[in-house]
Design an enzyme around this catalytic site. Structure first.
Site, short mmCIF file in Angstrom:
data_model
loop_
_atom_site.label_atom_id
_atom_site.label_comp_id
_atom_site.label_asym_id
_atom_site.label_seq_id
_atom_site.Cartn_x
_atom_site.Cartn_y
_atom_site.Cartn_z
N SER A 173 38.08 91.81 -24.85
CA SER A 173 39.22 92.49 -25.45
C SER A 173 40.28 91.46 -25.84
O SER A 173 40.01 90.57 -26.65
CB SER A 173 39.76 93.55 -24.49
OG SER A 173 40.65 94.41 -25.14
N ASP A 211 34.89 102.19 -31.16
CA ASP A 211 35.86 101.66 -30.20
C ASP A 211 37.20 102.38 -30.37
O ASP A 211 37.84 102.27 -31.43
CB ASP A 211 36.03 100.16 -30.42
CG ASP A 211 36.84 99.48 -29.33
OD1 ASP A 211 37.78 100.09 -28.80
OD2 ASP A 211 36.55 98.31 -29.01
N HIS A 213 35.04 101.02 -25.90
CA HIS A 213 35.75 99.76 -25.70
C HIS A 213 35.28 99.13 -24.40
O HIS A 213 35.56 99.63 -23.30
CB HIS A 213 37.26 99.99 -25.66
CG HIS A 213 38.05 98.71 -25.60
ND1 HIS A 213 38.15 97.85 -26.67
CD2 HIS A 213 38.76 98.14 -24.57
CE1 HIS A 213 38.90 96.81 -26.32
NE2 HIS A 213 39.26 96.96 -25.07
#
Length: 323
Positions: free
Chosen positions: A138, A265, A292
């Site tokens: 991320s 996502d 995600h």
């Protein structure tokens, strides 16, 4: 190439995929070895190791996501997978993310590569016979992309992997304010506001906030506007997003890099998906599903974490000492 991701047939929903790892893994898989690492500016970050590196053993550095830590299911899960592969794994916690407040007002962000550089330089000097690779998740994934571009002529790492990186920060900041994604935003902000409040008991000013104030920040954009940007020399949040998004610097990366995205996502939009041809050293993996940093496959009886299988497999094919 990685084996294509196939979700549990009845768990294709993006939010379910995003939440499943935290529901399935409530406790870390092992107890790490902790180390405080002093930074050049007098601050520190905490490291969580699988074990002490052995001579010649590959070292895989993990850069976590926003408000993440070793306790994040993906973090200790990937480290355990690296150890099973015969490697040494280590999470470099960003400033203030290990459970201990860092000394300076300064924090971290998606384009802050100096701390990573200091730690990777330390690894090269301390373990000269160990190959080094990096995985960013991320926010840590976007940071890794920026790092590999910033230090393209001497990256120290021989290969890397970016998982669910927000390569267009402005688009992601807008997306997380919409629909159910606001739940994730609220979850992240609780931790970030708490850290900011603690900093304001130690420092007269943090960003645009002053000691004694109670920060009422309702969106990640507001946090970046009032904390991230002013703390790190950006004019405002938009300047920060424009300066630090990874999408525009992919061509500058020289080492093998895998990028893993899911079309569904809930933190992102299609803006993060590269549209221009990528250099041969970048292996771009785009799945229809996965959420995600989710990517849970197998069955309900035997769920499997696809990332913990695919990422080590991909790294093994690029690490010289694994061949």
């Amino acid at each position: 190439m990685m084996t294509p991701f196939n979700p549990i047939p009845t768990a294709r929903n993006a939010h379910l995929q995003t939440l499943l790892p935290r529901l399935l893994r409530r406790q870390p898989l092992f107890a790490p070895i902790w180390q405080a690492f002093d930074l050049p500016d007098g601050d520190f970050v905490d490291l969580a190791w699988t074990h002490h590196p052995e001579v010649g053993q590959p070292i895989i550095v993990l850069f976590h996501g926003l408000a993440g830590s070793f306790d994040s299911p993906y973090a200790n899960g990937l480290l355990a997978a690296f150890k099973q592969q015969g490697w040494c794994g280590v999470v470099m916690h960003f400033r203030g993310c290990s459970g201990r407040l860092n000394r300076a007002p300064r924090t971290y962000h998606s384009g802050e590569t100096e701390d990573a550089r200091a730690f990777l330089t330390y690894l090269r000097q301390t373990y000269p016979n160990n190959e080094i690779a990096a995985v960013g998740v991320s926010l840590g994934g976007n940071m890794l992309v920026r790092y590999l571009a910033d230090y393209q002529h001497d990256p120290i790492v021989s290969c890397g992997c970016a998982i669910s990186p927000p390569l267009d920060l402005a688009a992601c900041s807008t997306r997380i304010q919409q629909g159910f994604s606001r739940v994730y935003q609220a979850y992240l902000l609780r931790s970030m506001r708490q850290t900011l409040s603690e900093k304001l008991t130690r420092h007269q000013k943090v960003g645009r906030w002053h000691a004694g104030e109670r920060p009422k920040i309702k969106t990640l954009f507001e946090f970046d506007q009032t904390v991230t940007a002013p703390l790190h020399g950006f004019d405002d949040a938009q300047h920060y997003y424009q300066s630090c998004s990874g999408l525009s610097v992919l061509d500058a990366i020289t080492v093998p890099l895998a990028i893993i995205h899911a079309k569904d996502d809930p933190f992102m939009t299609d803006a993060v998906i590269p549209t221009s041809p990528l250099p041969a050293n970048i292996d771009y993996q785009l799945s229809e599903h996965g959420g995600h940093v989710g990517f849970v496959t197998g069955s309900w009886r035997q769920p499997q974490f696809w990332l913990e299988q695919s990422v080590p497999h991909w790294l093994a094919s690029r690490l010289c000492s694994s061949r």
